[in-house]
Design a protein around this motif. Structure first.
Motif, PDB file in Angstrom:
ATOM      1  N   ILE A 229       0.836  -1.205   0.000  1.00 54.63           N
ATOM      2  CA  ILE A 229       0.000   0.000   0.000  1.00 54.63           C
ATOM      3  C   ILE A 229       0.868   1.250   0.000  1.00 54.63           C
ATOM      4  O   ILE A 229       0.601   2.206  -0.745  1.00 54.63           O
ATOM      5  CB  ILE A 229      -0.967  -0.022   1.206  1.00 54.63           C
ATOM      6  CG1 ILE A 229      -1.989  -1.142   1.031  1.00 54.63           C
ATOM      7  CG2 ILE A 229      -1.651   1.338   1.387  1.00 54.63           C
ATOM      8  CD1 ILE A 229      -2.776  -1.457   2.276  1.00 54.63           C
ATOM      9  N   SER A 230       1.923   1.245   0.781  1.00 49.42           N
ATOM     10  CA  SER A 230       2.851   2.373   0.812  1.00 49.42           C
ATOM     11  C   SER A 230       3.479   2.602  -0.560  1.00 49.42           C
ATOM     12  O   SER A 230       3.623   3.751  -1.017  1.00 49.42           O
ATOM     13  CB  SER A 230       3.935   2.112   1.856  1.00 49.42           C
ATOM     14  OG  SER A 230       4.868   3.154   1.870  1.00 49.42           O
ATOM     15  N   CYS A 231       3.838   1.524  -1.222  1.00 46.38           N
ATOM     16  CA  CYS A 231       4.387   1.650  -2.579  1.00 46.38           C
ATOM     17  C   CYS A 231       3.350   2.251  -3.530  1.00 46.38           C
ATOM     18  O   CYS A 231       3.706   3.023  -4.423  1.00 46.38           O
ATOM     19  CB  CYS A 231       4.847   0.293  -3.098  1.00 46.38           C
ATOM     20  SG  CYS A 231       6.376  -0.306  -2.353  1.00 46.38           S
ATOM     21  N   GLY A 232       2.107   1.903  -3.333  1.00 51.76           N
ATOM     22  CA  GLY A 232       1.049   2.477  -4.158  1.00 51.76           C
ATOM     23  C   GLY A 232       0.993   3.989  -4.025  1.00 51.76           C
ATOM     24  O   GLY A 232       0.849   4.716  -5.016  1.00 51.76           O
ATOM     25  N   HIS A 233       1.133   4.476  -2.807  1.00 51.57           N
ATOM     26  CA  HIS A 233       1.152   5.927  -2.585  1.00 51.57           C
ATOM     27  C   HIS A 233       2.381   6.555  -3.240  1.00 51.57           C
ATOM     28  O   HIS A 233       2.294   7.616  -3.856  1.00 51.57           O
ATOM     29  CB  HIS A 233       1.131   6.245  -1.093  1.00 51.57           C
ATOM     30  CG  HIS A 233      -0.157   5.891  -0.422  1.00 51.57           C
ATOM     31  ND1 HIS A 233      -1.340   6.550  -0.665  1.00 51.57           N
ATOM     32  CD2 HIS A 233      -0.442   4.927   0.479  1.00 51.57           C
ATOM     33  CE1 HIS A 233      -2.300   6.010   0.056  1.00 51.57           C
ATOM     34  NE2 HIS A 233      -1.783   5.015   0.758  1.00 51.57           N
TER      35      HIS A 233
ATOM     36  N   THR B  68       2.786  11.578 -10.616  1.00 55.58           N
ATOM     37  CA  THR B  68       2.473  13.010 -10.610  1.00 55.58           C
ATOM     38  C   THR B  68       3.678  13.825 -11.070  1.00 55.58           C
ATOM     39  O   THR B  68       3.529  14.803 -11.807  1.00 55.58           O
ATOM     40  CB  THR B  68       2.042  13.461  -9.199  1.00 55.58           C
ATOM     41  OG1 THR B  68       0.886  12.708  -8.809  1.00 55.58           O
ATOM     42  CG2 THR B  68       1.721  14.936  -9.157  1.00 55.58           C
ATOM     43  N   ARG B  69       4.863  13.393 -10.639  1.00 55.42           N
ATOM     44  CA  ARG B  69       6.100  14.090 -11.029  1.00 55.42           C
ATOM     45  C   ARG B  69       6.601  13.651 -12.398  1.00 55.42           C
ATOM     46  O   ARG B  69       7.592  14.149 -12.890  1.00 55.42           O
ATOM     47  CB  ARG B  69       7.190  13.830  -9.982  1.00 55.42           C
ATOM     48  CG  ARG B  69       6.926  14.473  -8.645  1.00 55.42           C
ATOM     49  CD  ARG B  69       8.092  14.291  -7.689  1.00 55.42           C
ATOM     50  NE  ARG B  69       8.393  12.884  -7.418  1.00 55.42           N
ATOM     51  CZ  ARG B  69       7.741  12.110  -6.572  1.00 55.42           C
ATOM     52  NH1 ARG B  69       6.705  12.603  -5.896  1.00 55.42           N
ATOM     53  NH2 ARG B  69       8.091  10.849  -6.373  1.00 55.42           N
ATOM     54  N   ASP B  70       5.953  12.663 -12.995  1.00 57.33           N
ATOM     55  CA  ASP B  70       6.347  12.088 -14.290  1.00 57.33           C
ATOM     56  C   ASP B  70       7.780  11.564 -14.235  1.00 57.33           C
ATOM     57  O   ASP B  70       8.557  11.719 -15.172  1.00 57.33           O
ATOM     58  CB  ASP B  70       6.178  13.103 -15.422  1.00 57.33           C
ATOM     59  CG  ASP B  70       6.171  12.440 -16.799  1.00 57.33           C
ATOM     60  OD1 ASP B  70       5.785  11.253 -16.876  1.00 57.33           O
ATOM     61  OD2 ASP B  70       6.571  13.099 -17.780  1.00 57.33           O
ATOM     62  N   ASP B  71       8.121  10.931 -13.109  1.00 56.79           N
ATOM     63  CA  ASP B  71       9.455  10.366 -12.904  1.00 56.79           C
ATOM     64  C   ASP B  71       9.410   8.875 -13.238  1.00 56.79           C
ATOM     65  O   ASP B  71       9.166   8.034 -12.382  1.00 56.79           O
ATOM     66  CB  ASP B  71       9.896  10.594 -11.457  1.00 56.79           C
ATOM     67  CG  ASP B  71      11.337  10.203 -11.207  1.00 56.79           C
ATOM     68  OD1 ASP B  71      11.887   9.396 -11.986  1.00 56.79           O
ATOM     69  OD2 ASP B  71      11.907  10.700 -10.221  1.00 56.79           O
ATOM     70  N   LYS B  72       9.656   8.554 -14.491  1.00 54.07           N
ATOM     71  CA  LYS B  72       9.526   7.180 -14.961  1.00 54.07           C
ATOM     72  C   LYS B  72      10.552   6.239 -14.336  1.00 54.07           C
ATOM     73  O   LYS B  72      10.257   5.066 -14.087  1.00 54.07           O
ATOM     74  CB  LYS B  72       9.612   7.153 -16.480  1.00 54.07           C
ATOM     75  CG  LYS B  72       8.396   7.797 -17.147  1.00 54.07           C
ATOM     76  CD  LYS B  72       8.565   7.872 -18.642  1.00 54.07           C
ATOM     77  CE  LYS B  72       7.375   8.503 -19.352  1.00 54.07           C
ATOM     78  NZ  LYS B  72       6.803   9.671 -18.775  1.00 54.07           N
ATOM     79  N   THR B  73      11.745   6.741 -14.058  1.00 57.77           N
ATOM     80  CA  THR B  73      12.775   5.909 -13.428  1.00 57.77           C
ATOM     81  C   THR B  73      12.351   5.506 -12.026  1.00 57.77           C
ATOM     82  O   THR B  73      12.433   4.328 -11.645  1.00 57.77           O
ATOM     83  CB  THR B  73      14.126   6.665 -13.387  1.00 57.77           C
ATOM     84  OG1 THR B  73      14.492   7.016 -14.718  1.00 57.77           O
ATOM     85  CG2 THR B  73      15.206   5.814 -12.772  1.00 57.77           C
TER      86      THR B  73
END
Length: 68
Positions: free
Chosen positions: A19-23, A30-35
């Motif tokens: 669940i934490s990973c989901g957040h 939101t930041r568009d940080d694909k890496t």
């Protein structure tokens, strides 16, 4: 904690990690940080695998207790 309760407690902790990973994934998206997004997804899959392994162990423990 009783030894027979340990697998279920660990499974619960692993699910909380999922669940934490989901957040965290939501934030990375939101930041568009694909890496970061891919790294978090891999971590979430590891936690999910751990959860399933621990639930299996909990089931085996329950069966063993029932069989006496």
């Amino acid at each position: 904690m009783a030894n027979h309760k340990r697998p279920l407690a660990l499974a619960t902790a692993s699910l909380q990690d999922v669940i934490s990973c989901g957040h965290a994934i939501s934030g990375a998206a939101t930041r568009d940080d694909k890496t970061e997004l891919e790294a978090i997804r891999m971590k979430a899959h590891d936690h999910l695998d751990a959860y399933l392994d621990q639930m299996t162990e909990a089931g085996v423990t329950a069966r063993n207790l029932a069989e006496g």
